[in-house]
Structures are given as C-alpha cells and as structure tokens.
Design a protein around this motif. Structure first.
Motif, mmCIF file in Angstrom:
data_model
loop_
_atom_site.group_PDB
_atom_site.id
_atom_site.type_symbol
_atom_site.label_atom_id
_atom_site.label_comp_id
_atom_site.label_asym_id
_atom_site.label_seq_id
_atom_site.Cartn_x
_atom_site.Cartn_y
_atom_site.Cartn_z
ATOM 1 N N PHE A 33 27.481 -32.366 29.597
ATOM 2 C CA PHE A 33 27.555 -33.900 29.862
ATOM 3 C C PHE A 33 26.790 -34.016 31.300
ATOM 4 C CE2 PHE A 33 27.193 -38.535 30.921
ATOM 5 C CZ PHE A 33 25.559 -38.957 30.200
ATOM 6 N N HIS A 34 28.000 -34.210 31.777
ATOM 7 C CA HIS A 34 27.600 -34.402 33.280
ATOM 8 C C HIS A 34 27.243 -32.920 34.283
ATOM 9 C CE1 HIS A 34 31.044 -37.402 32.451
ATOM 10 N NE2 HIS A 34 30.439 -37.880 32.859
ATOM 11 N N GLN B 60 18.917 -44.860 50.230
ATOM 12 C CA GLN B 60 18.007 -45.028 49.685
ATOM 13 C C GLN B 60 17.466 -43.683 48.611
ATOM 14 O OE1 GLN B 60 18.574 -43.513 52.718
ATOM 15 N NE2 GLN B 60 17.030 -42.078 53.308
ATOM 16 N N PHE B 61 19.002 -42.870 48.330
ATOM 17 C CA PHE B 61 18.828 -42.190 47.063
ATOM 18 C C PHE B 61 19.813 -42.078 46.622
ATOM 19 C CE2 PHE B 61 16.754 -39.348 50.703
ATOM 20 C CZ PHE B 61 15.736 -39.642 50.415
ATOM 21 N N VAL B 62 20.570 -43.166 46.318
ATOM 22 C CA VAL B 62 21.235 -43.254 45.253
ATOM 23 C C VAL B 62 21.169 -43.396 44.262
ATOM 24 C CG1 VAL B 62 23.712 -45.311 45.053
ATOM 25 C CG2 VAL B 62 23.513 -44.124 47.092
ATOM 26 N N PRO B 63 19.753 -44.255 43.829
ATOM 27 C CA PRO B 63 19.395 -45.098 42.722
ATOM 28 C C PRO B 63 18.982 -43.279 41.868
ATOM 29 C CG PRO B 63 18.389 -46.034 44.234
ATOM 30 C CD PRO B 63 19.016 -45.275 44.890
ATOM 31 N N LEU B 64 19.477 -42.354 42.147
ATOM 32 C CA LEU B 64 18.525 -40.755 41.647
ATOM 33 C C LEU B 64 20.120 -40.124 41.369
ATOM 34 C CD1 LEU B 64 16.327 -39.335 44.517
ATOM 35 C CD2 LEU B 64 15.573 -40.534 42.731
ATOM 36 N N VAL B 65 20.898 -40.716 41.352
ATOM 37 C CA VAL B 65 22.034 -40.072 40.796
ATOM 38 C C VAL B 65 22.814 -40.573 39.871
ATOM 39 C CG1 VAL B 65 24.729 -39.181 41.693
ATOM 40 C CG2 VAL B 65 22.653 -39.612 43.099
ATOM 41 N N ALA B 66 22.987 -40.336 38.887
ATOM 42 C CA ALA B 66 23.762 -41.115 37.469
ATOM 43 C C ALA B 66 24.996 -42.245 37.590
ATOM 44 C CB ALA B 66 23.494 -40.396 36.201
ATOM 45 N N PHE C 249 29.181 -41.006 39.902
ATOM 46 C CA PHE C 249 30.484 -41.930 39.756
ATOM 47 C C PHE C 249 31.764 -42.341 39.154
ATOM 48 C CE2 PHE C 249 26.648 -42.462 42.239
ATOM 49 C CZ PHE C 249 26.423 -43.050 43.612
ATOM 50 N N TRP C 250 31.419 -42.063 38.466
ATOM 51 C CA TRP C 250 32.868 -42.411 37.692
ATOM 52 C C TRP C 250 33.146 -41.141 37.235
ATOM 53 C CZ3 TRP C 250 36.166 -46.232 35.943
ATOM 54 C CH2 TRP C 250 36.466 -45.794 34.552
ATOM 55 N N LEU C 251 32.869 -40.108 37.266
ATOM 56 C CA LEU C 251 33.463 -38.568 36.810
ATOM 57 C C LEU C 251 34.449 -38.598 37.851
ATOM 58 C CD1 LEU C 251 33.641 -36.311 35.063
ATOM 59 C CD2 LEU C 251 31.646 -35.000 37.024
ATOM 60 N N PHE C 252 33.823 -38.532 39.765
ATOM 61 C CA PHE C 252 34.469 -38.620 40.894
ATOM 62 C C PHE C 252 35.662 -39.611 41.020
ATOM 63 C CE2 PHE C 252 30.510 -35.848 41.322
ATOM 64 C CZ PHE C 252 30.923 -34.647 40.459
ATOM 65 N N GLY C 253 35.056 -40.511 40.904
ATOM 66 C CA GLY C 253 36.277 -41.312 40.651
ATOM 67 C C GLY C 253 36.695 -41.378 42.526
ATOM 68 N N GLY C 254 37.869 -42.101 42.793
ATOM 69 C CA GLY C 254 38.270 -42.540 43.905
ATOM 70 C C GLY C 254 37.470 -43.504 44.330
ATOM 71 N N GLU C 255 37.347 -43.376 45.501
ATOM 72 C CA GLU C 255 35.821 -43.859 46.558
ATOM 73 C C GLU C 255 35.349 -44.302 46.138
ATOM 74 O OE1 GLU C 255 34.836 -44.672 50.817
ATOM 75 O OE2 GLU C 255 36.134 -43.321 50.361
ATOM 76 N N ILE D 60 32.625 -50.250 35.472
ATOM 77 C CA ILE D 60 33.617 -49.564 35.312
ATOM 78 C C ILE D 60 35.007 -49.501 34.005
ATOM 79 C CG2 ILE D 60 36.035 -49.881 35.956
ATOM 80 C CD1 ILE D 60 35.131 -50.325 39.482
ATOM 81 N N ARG D 61 34.332 -51.390 33.160
ATOM 82 C CA ARG D 61 35.085 -51.671 32.585
ATOM 83 C C ARG D 61 34.511 -50.871 31.189
ATOM 84 N NH1 ARG D 61 33.875 -53.484 27.978
ATOM 85 N NH2 ARG D 61 31.558 -53.986 28.220
ATOM 86 N N GLN D 62 33.332 -50.318 31.166
ATOM 87 C CA GLN D 62 32.766 -49.641 30.425
ATOM 88 C C GLN D 62 33.264 -48.730 30.400
ATOM 89 O OE1 GLN D 62 27.762 -50.718 31.689
ATOM 90 N NE2 GLN D 62 27.963 -52.243 29.609
ATOM 91 N N PHE D 63 33.132 -47.732 31.371
ATOM 92 C CA PHE D 63 33.429 -46.223 31.303
ATOM 93 C C PHE D 63 34.963 -45.981 31.506
ATOM 94 C CE2 PHE D 63 29.512 -45.399 34.362
ATOM 95 C CZ PHE D 63 29.159 -44.358 33.404
ATOM 96 N N GLN D 64 35.633 -47.075 31.069
ATOM 97 C CA GLN D 64 36.859 -47.190 30.581
ATOM 98 C C GLN D 64 37.002 -46.899 29.420
ATOM 99 O OE1 GLN D 64 38.711 -50.629 32.916
ATOM 100 N NE2 GLN D 64 39.697 -49.280 34.225
#
Length: 136
Positions: A7-8, A72-78, A82-88, A98-102
């Motif tokens: 999936f990822h 400007q390109f952030v909306p092109l990335v699911a 961001f959750w998968l890579f975590g950290g910053e 964050i609550r939903q992904f947790q």
C-alpha cells in the motif's frame, strides 16, 4: 488483499509520478536541486521496495525537504506517507490525522496478533473512511 508495505509503496510511486509531472521538475531547465530531489525520491522508492531500513529515515528527510522547499506540491503526496515516515513529518499533520493513524496502527496490531493476514486497505478505509487523495 493489500498488505501495508505494498500500500505504502504504491503511494510512494504515485507521489513520485505526480512530482515528475510538475513544471518545476519536468522542464528542461530544472535546476540541480530539483534533479537531485527527484533522484533521491527515486532512490527512496527503490529502497522502500527492497525493505532497506534506511528508507524510513531517508523518507522522513525527503518529505520534510518537500514541505520546506516545495510546499505547493505537498498535496500531491498522500498523508499516509507523513505518518509512515514519522518523526519531524508528524509536525505537518493535524492532531486529528495523528489520532486516526494511531487508531489504525493499534487496530492493525490487534488484528495481526490474532489473524494471519489483514487487508490493510480495507482496514484503513474502515477507520479513516476514505482512500488517499492523490492523483496520477
């Protein structure tokens, strides 16, 4: 049935394909920084596909760079990436996301403890109620 890794990986490939279509990266006069960014993104896709541990740190670094250099390109990335890579990367997610992904991670862990296989996509849709908004 879709496993978590597949999936990822698919989301990473979609994000890369979305980015290479943008004029900033597509034009023949794309700068060295843009070409380096795309090269690093392509390497990330390969590293993730081959289950290399460094893919997680590299993914985090690359998404943070995307937010800072190419917001400007952030909306092109699911958002899942961001959750998968975590950290910053988590600093760029809302508390609700964050609550939903947790909740998704906790439910996945519970199911994996009792079942041999889990359809990640179906589970994700049942908790988040949507599929990732990305385009090709």
């Amino acid at each position: 049935m879709t496993d978590r890794h597949s999936f990822h990986l698919n989301l990473l490939k979609i994000a890369y394909n979305n980015l290479i279509q943008q004029p900033t990266f597509k034009d023949t006069d794309a700068g060295e920084a843009e070409l380096e960014f795309l090269d690093q993104f392509a390497t990330l896709v390969v590293d993730f596909e081959q289950h290399r541990p460094e893919a997680y740190e590299d993914g985090q670094t690359l998404l943070v760079r995307l937010v800072r250099a190419y917001p400007q390109f952030v909306p092109l990335v699911a958002r899942d990436l961001f959750w998968l890579f975590g950290g910053e990367c988590l600093h760029f997610m809302s508390d609700e996301e964050i609550r939903q992904f947790q909740e998704l991670e906790e439910t996945l862990a519970e199911l994996e403890a009792t079942e041999s296989s889990v359809d990640y996509l179906s589970l994700r849709q049942s908790i988040l109620g949507e599929t990732p908004v990305t385009r090709h």
